[in-house]
Design a protein around this motif. Structure first.
Motif, PDB file in Angstrom:
ATOM      1  N   THR A   1      -3.141  -2.390  -3.343  1.00  0.00           N
ATOM      2  CA  THR A   1      -4.240  -1.426  -3.410  1.00  0.00           C
ATOM      3  C   THR A   1      -4.008  -0.562  -4.658  1.00  0.00           C
TER       4      THR A   1
ATOM      5  N   THR B   1       5.094  -0.646   3.706  1.00  0.00           N
ATOM      6  CA  THR B   1       3.800  -0.661   4.371  1.00  0.00           C
ATOM      7  C   THR B   1       2.866  -1.644   3.700  1.00  0.00           C
ATOM      8  N   HIS B   2       2.109  -2.347   4.517  1.00  0.00           N
ATOM      9  CA  HIS B   2       1.049  -3.222   4.019  1.00  0.00           C
ATOM     10  C   HIS B   2      -0.253  -2.856   4.707  1.00  0.00           C
ATOM     11  N   GLU B   3      -1.307  -2.854   3.920  1.00  0.00           N
ATOM     12  CA  GLU B   3      -2.641  -2.741   4.490  1.00  0.00           C
ATOM     13  C   GLU B   3      -3.241  -4.140   4.539  1.00  0.00           C
TER      14      GLU B   3
ATOM     15  N   LEU C   1      -6.651  -6.131   4.057  1.00  0.00           N
ATOM     16  CA  LEU C   1      -7.962  -5.873   3.460  1.00  0.00           C
ATOM     17  C   LEU C   1      -8.892  -7.061   3.548  1.00  0.00           C
TER      18      LEU C   1
ATOM     19  N   ALA D   1       0.832  -1.207   0.000  1.00  0.00           N
ATOM     20  CA  ALA D   1       0.000   0.000   0.000  1.00  0.00           C
ATOM     21  C   ALA D   1       0.861   1.249   0.000  1.00  0.00           C
TER      22      ALA D   1
ATOM     23  N   HIS E   1       1.897   0.542  13.756  1.00  0.00           N
ATOM     24  CA  HIS E   1       1.041  -0.561  13.328  1.00  0.00           C
ATOM     25  C   HIS E   1      -0.348  -0.333  13.867  1.00  0.00           C
TER      26      HIS E   1
ATOM     27  N   SER F   1     -11.714   0.657  -0.865  1.00  0.00           N
ATOM     28  CA  SER F   1     -10.470   0.579  -1.639  1.00  0.00           C
ATOM     29  C   SER F   1     -10.644  -0.360  -2.821  1.00  0.00           C
TER      30      SER F   1
ATOM     31  N   GLN G   1      -3.085  -1.594   9.183  1.00  0.00           N
ATOM     32  CA  GLN G   1      -1.945  -1.220   8.349  1.00  0.00           C
ATOM     33  C   GLN G   1      -0.686  -1.263   9.198  1.00  0.00           C
TER      34      GLN G   1
ATOM     35  N   SER H   1       1.944   4.860   2.034  1.00  0.00           N
ATOM     36  CA  SER H   1       2.056   5.135   3.468  1.00  0.00           C
ATOM     37  C   SER H   1       1.366   6.427   3.914  1.00  0.00           C
TER      38      SER H   1
ATOM     39  N   GLU I   1     -10.200  -1.753   4.524  1.00  0.00           N
ATOM     40  CA  GLU I   1      -8.903  -1.751   5.189  1.00  0.00           C
ATOM     41  C   GLU I   1      -9.109  -1.844   6.704  1.00  0.00           C
TER      42      GLU I   1
END
Ligand code: 5CA
Length: 464
Positions: A259, A207-209, A211, A197, A317, A219, A286, A199, A283
């Motif tokens: 995303t 960064t990770h979201e 989902l 994703a 986080h 999203s 994250q 940031s 989401e």
């Protein structure tokens, strides 16, 4: 709980202001009431679900070795000026002036304040690694609050912050969070897919979201359908093991899943066509690694093993605790109402008395109520003087996963009916067998918990 003593203001009609099913059902089931745009009161049933979700988050944070703490919602602008975010955050930040004309704000996130705590008390690498988190109300003056608790202005968030000596250590913290988040969502009956994703105002490159796939998600997401086949399940992960956490991270993030902000059409086209998916997602969390973005301007440094002072590597986080209530409903409902996963249900089992006032039926219900309670389960007993149809409709609407129905006709044959909300299937059982079955369902629901000593009691304070 007896329904005659409860506050459950269910609505018969669909509220016109609600555009998506979770918002509609939360209002209809008497879980929340809007106080003003994007700001809600949590009524007893809604609060119970919120607390169950919160409890799972605390337990999984404790398991990963993270420390619970609590920071204030109202913060001074000074620290935010130091980091440069006071201006950068823009109109989403709710700014307040106190009686002494000092600039204050309602916290939208807490990187600055936690970094200030860290710099005041930690000066040696020997005190690292350190991860602290809180579950606290946040405020973001969203331009378009909508969908009930999904995009609120005031919302409840778990925000955690790791402090590490090196980038490698901080990346381990990142991977450890990824693993613990996967377990957290799975315990809530959700599949949340980590996706690469952007940031945004938090900053950083990694960064990770997470989902949850749902048509009503805000999203747009692009992924390889093979990611939906992966589960953490009951496997044991040693959170201190760099290799184990990295292996899980790689397993869950090497397939394409992004995303729209980070979508790469060329790479997407390399996926076999039958596995390419374009969908929508909610989401629910994250994770970020942002290195020294806050530690440098705020002077959060430690003395390393070589005696030199270096800024710490950090990440933050988040889990959208209040948003999760809506997300779970989006993922789990039918035409009649909510279907709570066992892990987050507000009551474990409903008891419906088909003939309130009938001595035998009343007595059987009381006994069921006492037996379930004695096992540590929370039943909701519909003891109102209402017709059966109305009682069933309420139970279906509020979504308890199991229901025991008691009536004079069944009792003549020594049986009650146990019904599964999800499948609609019913079984006639003796009251004792019905209770044993419900108890077994909840006991086997999270087998990994039973093996785990520190969580064995699962009392409210295990995470403190
Ligand atoms: N400081 C970082 C990590 S603690 C942070 O603030 N991350 S965040 O912006 O991604 O927020 C974390 C989670 O809070 C999101 O994944 C989302 O699930 C939830 N969230 C964010 N904004 C809202 C909102 N307006 N309403 C409800 N939940 C929200």
């Amino acid at each position: 709980m007896r329904l005659t003593r409860y506050f459950l203001p269910v609505l018969k009609e669909n509220p016109s202001e609600a555009q998506i099913v979770s918002h509609r059902l939360m209002l209809r089931a008497g879980m929340i009431k809007q106080a003003s745009a994007g700001i809600y009161s949590w009524l007893p049933l809604g609060l119970k679900v919120l607390r169950r979700i919160e409890q799972i988050v605390h337990e999984e944070q404790a398991r990963a070795g993270h420390l619970a703490m609590l920071m204030p919602t109202i913060q001074s602008a000074d620290l935010w000026r130091e980091s440069g975010r006071y201006d950068a955050y823009g109109a989403e930040m709710l700014r307040i002036t106190d009686r002494h004309e000092r600039d204050m704000l309602f916290t939208p996130t807490a990187e600055e304040l936690i970094t200030d705590i860290f710099r005041s008390h930690v000066s040696s690498y020997k005190d690292l690694p350190l991860t602290m988190y809180q579950i606290q109300w946040k405020f973001r003056d969203e331009i378009r609050p909508r969908f009930g608790v999904m995009r609120g202005r005031e919302f409840y968030m778990k925000d955690g912050y790791n402090f590490d000596l090196t980038k490698e250590d901080a990346l381990h913290a990142y991977n450890r969070h990824l693993v613990s988040y996967l377990r957290t969502y799975e315990r809530m009956g959700l599949q949340a897919i980590p996706m690469r994703a952007d940031s945004g105002p938090i900053g950083g490159d990694d960064t990770h979201e997470f989902l949850v796939l749902a048509d009503t998600g805000e999203s747009e997401v692009f992924y390889d359908s093979a990611v939906t086949d992966i589960r953490l399940g009951e496997r044991e992960i040693d959170y201190d093991s760099v290799d184990q956490c990295r292996a899980v991270m790689e397993e869950f993030t090497s397939l394409y899943a992004r995303t729209d902000e980070t979508h790469d059409a060329a790479r997407f086209d390399e996926i076999p066509e039958e596995r390419r998916r374009v969908a929508r997602g909610i989401e629910v969390g994250q994770i970020f690694y942002f290195g020294t973005k806050y530690s440098e301007p705020l002077g959060a440094t430690v003395q390393g093993p070589d005696g030199k002072s270096t800024p710490v590597h950090m990440g933050s986080h988040g889990i959208g605790v209040s948003r999760l209530v809506g997300a779970i409903i989006e993922a789990s409902h039918d035409d009649n109402g909510i279907i709570w996963p066992e892990g987050v249900t507000p009551f474990h089992c409903g008891i419906v008395n088909l003939k309130q006032g009938d001595a035998q039926a009343d007595e059987a219900c009381e006994k069921l109520y006492a037996s379930l309670s004695a096992l540590g389960l929370e039943p909701l007993y519909d003891d109102r003087n209402e017709r059966a149809g109305g009682k069933f409709a309420t139970m279906d609407l509020i979504g308890l996963p199991w229901r025991i129905t008691v009536g004079p006709r069944g009792l003549k044959n020594g049986v009650v009916e146990l019904t599964c909300r999800r499948t609609g299937e019913s079984e006639e059982l003796s009251p004792e067998t019905a209770v044993a079955k419900v108890a077994e369902i909840y006991a086997t629901h999270h087998p990994h918990l039973q093996k785990d000593e520190p969580m064995a009691g699962r009392s409210f304070h295990t995470w403190l």
